[in-house]
Design a protein around this motif. Structure first.
Motif, PDB file in Angstrom:
ATOM      1  N   ASP A 170       0.855  -1.182   0.000  1.00 54.64           N
ATOM      2  CA  ASP A 170       0.000   0.000   0.000  1.00 54.64           C
ATOM      3  C   ASP A 170       0.892   1.234   0.000  1.00 54.64           C
ATOM      4  N   ASN A 171       0.973   1.905  -1.148  1.00 55.93           N
ATOM      5  CA  ASN A 171       1.703   3.162  -1.224  1.00 55.93           C
ATOM      6  C   ASN A 171       1.007   4.054  -2.253  1.00 55.93           C
ATOM      7  N   GLU A 172       1.549   5.247  -2.478  1.00 54.08           N
ATOM      8  CA  GLU A 172       0.890   6.199  -3.373  1.00 54.08           C
ATOM      9  C   GLU A 172       0.705   5.636  -4.779  1.00 54.08           C
ATOM     10  N   HIS A 173       1.636   4.829  -5.242  1.00 56.38           N
ATOM     11  CA  HIS A 173       1.560   4.295  -6.602  1.00 56.38           C
ATOM     12  C   HIS A 173       0.444   3.270  -6.742  1.00 56.38           C
ATOM     13  N   THR A 174       0.387   2.331  -5.808  1.00 61.22           N
ATOM     14  CA  THR A 174      -0.664   1.314  -5.905  1.00 61.22           C
ATOM     15  C   THR A 174      -2.025   1.927  -5.598  1.00 61.22           C
ATOM     16  N   ARG A 175      -2.080   2.915  -4.717  1.00 61.07           N
ATOM     17  CA  ARG A 175      -3.348   3.592  -4.449  1.00 61.07           C
ATOM     18  C   ARG A 175      -3.837   4.299  -5.715  1.00 61.07           C
ATOM     19  N   ARG A 176      -2.914   4.855  -6.499  1.00 60.75           N
ATOM     20  CA  ARG A 176      -3.293   5.532  -7.746  1.00 60.75           C
ATOM     21  C   ARG A 176      -3.981   4.526  -8.681  1.00 60.75           C
ATOM     22  N   LEU A 177      -3.447   3.326  -8.756  1.00 59.90           N
ATOM     23  CA  LEU A 177      -4.059   2.297  -9.595  1.00 59.90           C
ATOM     24  C   LEU A 177      -5.444   1.940  -9.070  1.00 59.90           C
ATOM     25  N   PHE A 178      -5.532   1.614  -7.783  1.00 59.61           N
ATOM     26  CA  PHE A 178      -6.810   1.170  -7.233  1.00 59.61           C
ATOM     27  C   PHE A 178      -7.844   2.292  -7.160  1.00 59.61           C
ATOM     28  N   ASP A 179      -7.399   3.531  -6.928  1.00 56.16           N
ATOM     29  CA  ASP A 179      -8.332   4.652  -6.931  1.00 56.16           C
ATOM     30  C   ASP A 179      -8.965   4.829  -8.309  1.00 56.16           C
ATOM     31  N   GLY A 180      -8.180   4.581  -9.343  1.00 54.45           N
ATOM     32  CA  GLY A 180      -8.714   4.689 -10.699  1.00 54.45           C
ATOM     33  C   GLY A 180      -9.713   3.584 -11.041  1.00 54.45           C
ATOM     34  N   LEU A 181      -9.672   2.500 -10.297  1.00 54.73           N
ATOM     35  CA  LEU A 181     -10.593   1.381 -10.561  1.00 54.73           C
ATOM     36  C   LEU A 181     -11.880   1.458  -9.750  1.00 54.73           C
ATOM     37  N   ARG A 182     -11.986   2.417  -8.879  1.00 59.34           N
ATOM     38  CA  ARG A 182     -13.202   2.523  -8.043  1.00 59.34           C
ATOM     39  C   ARG A 182     -14.399   2.955  -8.832  1.00 59.34           C
TER      40      ARG A 182
END
Length: 182
Positions: A170-182
């Motif tokens: 869980d870091n800014e990069h993976t959050r960017r990916l998962f935030d885009g999939l919400r």
């Protein structure tokens, strides 16, 4: 316990085989995360086989899971460079699309994802990259079409399930990916 025993036995058979050691280390990490150990194994594998496309690919995937998208992207690009043009795996290009999303390069992500879908139209990571990148760019219609395709390919697959099986830190990069999939 049986899986752990299998990992230990398999490890004992992999003498001087950095590529398969990495594959085993990544599988072990996805079962029981140990980021420091995995990172040390990645460095060893890259030192041992720096020009092997298979090794670069698996190291790139491992670095992606560790939340190091720039290093993972370097590995994926080198894997493509050292692969014969007729044998460039769709998975490498698909990973470049996901990594571009993690790095905030949404146009590049769409380019890689669209390219890989011309090779393999049912590759879920490419559709995930399109959904996330399009979402971040405010292209809700395009994102929705990608999500619809993902639901067709993998009915009932959720962000929670993807996150649980992926082993991403869980870091800014993976959050960017998962935030885009919400």
């Amino acid at each position: 316990a049986n899986v752990d025993t299998w990992f230990d036995r398999a490890q004992s058979l992999l003498h001087d085989d950095p590529h398969n050691e990495m594959r085993l280390a990544l599988a072990r990490h996805l079962r029981k995360p140990d980021p420091e150990r995995l990172y040390l194994l990645i460095l060893n594998a890259l030192r041992s086989m720096p020009f092997d496309p298979r090794n670069l690919t698996i190291c790139g995937f491992a670095l992606m899971f560790l939340g190091k998208p720039s290093a993972a992207q370097d590995c994926a690009k080198k894997a493509l460079e050292f692969s014969s043009p007729s044998r460039q795996p769709a998975g490498i290009v698909g990973s470049l699309a996901l990594l571009a999303v993690q790095l905030g390069n949404y146009g590049e992500a769409l380019e890689h994802a669209r390219h890989v879908l011309t090779i393999h139209n049912e590759l879920a990571p490419a559709w995930r990259a399109i959904a996330a990148a399009a979402s971040h760019l405010g292209r809700s219609e395009e994102a929705r079409e990608a999500v619809d395709m993902l639901e067709t390919l993998h009915p009932g697959d959720t962000l929670t399930a993807i996150r649980a099986r992926s082993g991403y830190v869980d870091n800014e990069h993976t959050r960017r990916l998962f935030d885009g999939l919400r």
